[in-house]
Scaffold this motif. Structure first.
Motif, PDB file in Angstrom:
ATOM      1  N   HIS A 194       0.850  -1.196   0.000  1.00  0.00           N
ATOM      2  CA  HIS A 194       0.000   0.000   0.000  1.00  0.00           C
ATOM      3  C   HIS A 194       0.884   1.245   0.000  1.00  0.00           C
ATOM      4  CE1 HIS A 194      -3.400  -2.617   1.089  1.00  0.00           C
ATOM      5  NE2 HIS A 194      -2.576  -3.188   1.940  1.00  0.00           N
ATOM      6  N   ALA A 195       0.766   2.044  -1.046  1.00  0.00           N
ATOM      7  CA  ALA A 195       1.594   3.253  -1.149  1.00  0.00           C
ATOM      8  C   ALA A 195       0.898   4.487  -0.585  1.00  0.00           C
ATOM      9  CB  ALA A 195       1.977   3.502  -2.613  1.00  0.00           C
ATOM     10  N   GLN A 196      -0.411   4.478  -0.595  1.00  0.00           N
ATOM     11  CA  GLN A 196      -1.140   5.694  -0.237  1.00  0.00           C
ATOM     12  C   GLN A 196      -1.305   5.844   1.273  1.00  0.00           C
ATOM     13  OE1 GLN A 196      -2.296   2.860  -1.200  1.00  0.00           O
ATOM     14  NE2 GLN A 196      -4.488   2.579  -0.886  1.00  0.00           N
ATOM     15  N   GLY A 197      -1.535   7.102   1.691  1.00  0.00           N
ATOM     16  CA  GLY A 197      -1.774   7.387   3.096  1.00  0.00           C
ATOM     17  C   GLY A 197      -3.223   7.161   3.484  1.00  0.00           C
ATOM     18  N   GLY A 198      -3.531   7.526   4.719  1.00  0.00           N
ATOM     19  CA  GLY A 198      -4.900   7.427   5.184  1.00  0.00           C
ATOM     20  C   GLY A 198      -5.319   6.066   5.682  1.00  0.00           C
ATOM     21  N   HIS A 199      -4.369   5.164   5.885  1.00  0.00           N
ATOM     22  CA  HIS A 199      -4.666   3.848   6.474  1.00  0.00           C
ATOM     23  C   HIS A 199      -4.174   3.824   7.913  1.00  0.00           C
ATOM     24  CE1 HIS A 199      -5.923   2.017   2.705  1.00  0.00           C
ATOM     25  NE2 HIS A 199      -4.885   2.596   2.120  1.00  0.00           N
ATOM     26  N   TYR A 200      -5.095   3.586   8.840  1.00  0.00           N
ATOM     27  CA  TYR A 200      -4.776   3.719  10.258  1.00  0.00           C
ATOM     28  C   TYR A 200      -5.097   2.445  11.036  1.00  0.00           C
ATOM     29  CZ  TYR A 200      -5.123   8.543   8.623  1.00  0.00           C
ATOM     30  OH  TYR A 200      -4.994   9.697   7.907  1.00  0.00           O
ATOM     31  N   THR A 201      -4.399   2.298  12.175  1.00  0.00           N
ATOM     32  CA  THR A 201      -4.674   1.152  13.067  1.00  0.00           C
ATOM     33  C   THR A 201      -5.176   1.594  14.433  1.00  0.00           C
ATOM     34  OG1 THR A 201      -2.411   1.104  13.966  1.00  0.00           O
ATOM     35  CG2 THR A 201      -2.840  -0.191  11.967  1.00  0.00           C
ATOM     36  N   PHE A 202      -5.140   2.900  14.696  1.00  0.00           N
ATOM     37  CA  PHE A 202      -5.562   3.429  15.997  1.00  0.00           C
ATOM     38  C   PHE A 202      -6.373   4.695  15.802  1.00  0.00           C
ATOM     39  CE2 PHE A 202      -5.043   6.703  19.145  1.00  0.00           C
ATOM     40  CZ  PHE A 202      -5.345   6.069  20.338  1.00  0.00           C
ATOM     41  N   TRP A 203      -7.446   4.788  16.573  1.00  0.00           N
ATOM     42  CA  TRP A 203      -8.258   6.005  16.630  1.00  0.00           C
ATOM     43  C   TRP A 203      -8.584   6.266  18.095  1.00  0.00           C
ATOM     44  CZ3 TRP A 203      -8.789   1.927  13.394  1.00  0.00           C
ATOM     45  CH2 TRP A 203      -8.740   2.158  12.011  1.00  0.00           C
ATOM     46  N   ASP A 204      -8.346   7.499  18.543  1.00  0.00           N
ATOM     47  CA  ASP A 204      -8.599   7.839  19.942  1.00  0.00           C
ATOM     48  C   ASP A 204     -10.067   7.626  20.301  1.00  0.00           C
ATOM     49  OD1 ASP A 204      -6.803   9.690  22.044  1.00  0.00           O
ATOM     50  OD2 ASP A 204      -8.963   9.702  22.405  1.00  0.00           O
ATOM     51  N   TYR A 205     -10.305   7.262  21.559  1.00  0.00           N
ATOM     52  CA  TYR A 205     -11.688   7.136  22.033  1.00  0.00           C
ATOM     53  C   TYR A 205     -12.385   8.489  22.061  1.00  0.00           C
ATOM     54  CZ  TYR A 205     -10.868   2.355  23.829  1.00  0.00           C
ATOM     55  OH  TYR A 205     -10.612   1.015  23.961  1.00  0.00           O
ATOM     56  N   GLN A 206     -11.605   9.546  22.251  1.00  0.00           N
ATOM     57  CA  GLN A 206     -12.208  10.852  22.462  1.00  0.00           C
ATOM     58  C   GLN A 206     -12.565  11.529  21.136  1.00  0.00           C
ATOM     59  OE1 GLN A 206     -10.469  13.203  25.768  1.00  0.00           O
ATOM     60  NE2 GLN A 206      -8.761  11.764  25.643  1.00  0.00           N
ATOM     61  N   GLY A 207     -13.583  12.377  21.215  1.00  0.00           N
ATOM     62  CA  GLY A 207     -13.918  13.263  20.115  1.00  0.00           C
ATOM     63  C   GLY A 207     -14.389  12.583  18.855  1.00  0.00           C
ATOM     64  N   ARG A 208     -14.981  11.395  18.980  1.00  0.00           N
ATOM     65  CA  ARG A 208     -15.500  10.685  17.809  1.00  0.00           C
ATOM     66  C   ARG A 208     -14.436  10.566  16.707  1.00  0.00           C
ATOM     67  NH1 ARG A 208     -20.731   9.846  18.003  1.00  0.00           N
ATOM     68  NH2 ARG A 208     -20.983   9.682  15.754  1.00  0.00           N
ATOM     69  N   ALA A 209     -13.215  10.268  17.120  1.00  0.00           N
ATOM     70  CA  ALA A 209     -12.080  10.236  16.189  1.00  0.00           C
ATOM     71  C   ALA A 209     -12.272   9.181  15.101  1.00  0.00           C
ATOM     72  CB  ALA A 209     -10.783   9.974  16.960  1.00  0.00           C
ATOM     73  N   PHE A 210     -12.840   8.041  15.455  1.00  0.00           N
ATOM     74  CA  PHE A 210     -13.002   6.986  14.446  1.00  0.00           C
ATOM     75  C   PHE A 210     -13.993   7.414  13.366  1.00  0.00           C
ATOM     76  CE2 PHE A 210     -15.014   2.976  12.947  1.00  0.00           C
ATOM     77  CZ  PHE A 210     -13.898   2.427  12.332  1.00  0.00           C
ATOM     78  N   GLU A 211     -15.136   7.934  13.803  1.00  0.00           N
ATOM     79  CA  GLU A 211     -16.150   8.381  12.852  1.00  0.00           C
ATOM     80  C   GLU A 211     -15.607   9.497  11.962  1.00  0.00           C
ATOM     81  OE1 GLU A 211     -16.487   7.827  15.993  1.00  0.00           O
ATOM     82  OE2 GLU A 211     -18.222   6.527  16.336  1.00  0.00           O
ATOM     83  N   ALA A 212     -14.716  10.313  12.523  1.00  0.00           N
ATOM     84  CA  ALA A 212     -14.160  11.438  11.772  1.00  0.00           C
ATOM     85  C   ALA A 212     -12.981  11.028  10.897  1.00  0.00           C
ATOM     86  CB  ALA A 212     -13.735  12.537  12.754  1.00  0.00           C
ATOM     87  N   GLY A 213     -12.494   9.798  11.049  1.00  0.00           N
ATOM     88  CA  GLY A 213     -11.341   9.366  10.269  1.00  0.00           C
ATOM     89  C   GLY A 213     -10.028   9.926  10.778  1.00  0.00           C
TER      90      GLY A 213
END
Length: 261
Positions: A194-213
């Motif tokens: 995978h060359a492109q960015g925007g692939h994550y393994t962690f999202w903070d619990y706070q501030g709806r970080a997962f929903e916000a990407g």
DNA sequence: ATGCCTTGGTACCCAAGA
């Protein structure tokens, strides 16, 4: 063509709380090897994993840290601590032979806040890791390192590089230490595919970080050259992060050819 | 802006995480 060897890593953020998720994910994904981090606590549900068809090796600690390897065959433990500091009692490192492969599971120190003693501990830990992996390279031992590295390797591995600028996961001394490990001749398995960015393994619990990407890529597999040659895929499975009461991390999954080249 | 989450341990708040 035999089926690939499937190896996964997942920071579960308390195995006591997350055991149902872990068993559910293993049942669906059917990994041959699963490395978990942040077990948190001195008890380990060995019988539940045995019932699911997995044998375990683990290094545990009261309250914090803790890493374990689950595998179809019993892991043959080589080291249960990272060499180089006999005073270090934190349960963050487990090295074992499975299916002819040296498998290292680690939970690398977070290092925040950087002005505290935690940051020099992180850098010293990374220097010790480099020394250990250099020794394995010198001995031509084929190995893989999986786990929560607490390192964002590049700008494209986080949602907002400027916001992470001087954080212990991203500041230049951390990335320099990461590169010095990779430059032993190792491959970041995810970046083989995978060359492109925007692939994550962690999202903070706070501030709806997962929903916000708003995530970061900090869980990795590093492969020695012989295993990089056998790599077939490496992907992040974001599904468990959507489940109720999730870990803040999600699994990363590596597939290797069983064939020696 | 280290917090507006989550966990463990202890005790009804604090440390630690990333």
């Amino acid at each position: 063509m035999t089926t690939p060897l499937k190896i996964a890593s997942w920071n579960v953020n308390s195995l006591r709380v997350r055991l149902p998720h872990v068993l559910r994910w293993m049942e669906a994904a059917q990994p041959d090897i699963l490395m978990i981090q942040e077990v948190k606590g001195e008890s380990f549900p060995e019988s539940e994993f045995l019932a699911a068809g997995y044998k375990a090796a683990c290094v545990l600690q009261r309250s914090w840290n803790g890493v374990a390897i689950l595998a179809r065959e019993k892991p043959s433990v080589i080291l249960d601590a990272l060499p180089g500091d006999s005073q270090d009692t934190q349960a963050r490192y487990l090295e074992a032979d499975i299916a002819g492969i040296r498998c290292i599971n680690l939970y690398l120190p977070n290092g925040n806040p950087v002005e505290s003693e935690k940051y020099p501990y992180k850098l010293a830990w990374m220097a010790r890791l480099r020394a250990r992996l250099a020794a394995l390279r010198a001995q031509a031992v084929p190995f893989l390192v999986g786990g929560d590295f607490n390192v964002i390797p590049e700008d494209i591995d986080c949602y907002d590089p400027e916001a992470w600028g001087e954080d212990a996961l991203f500041r230049m001394d951390t990335r320099r230490a990461w590169r010095s490990i990779v430059n032993l001749g190792l491959s970041d398995a995810f970046r083989l595919f995978h060359a492109q960015g925007g692939h994550y393994t962690f999202w903070d619990y706070q501030g709806r970080a997962f929903e916000a990407g708003h995530g970061i890529r900090i869980d990795h597999f590093l492969l020695s050259p012989a295993l990089a040659d056998r790599a077939l895929s490496c992907d992040i499975d974001g599904e468990p992060r959507r489940w109720d009461q999730p870990s803040d991390h999600t699994p990363i999954v590596l597939s290797l050819s069983r064939e020696e080249l």
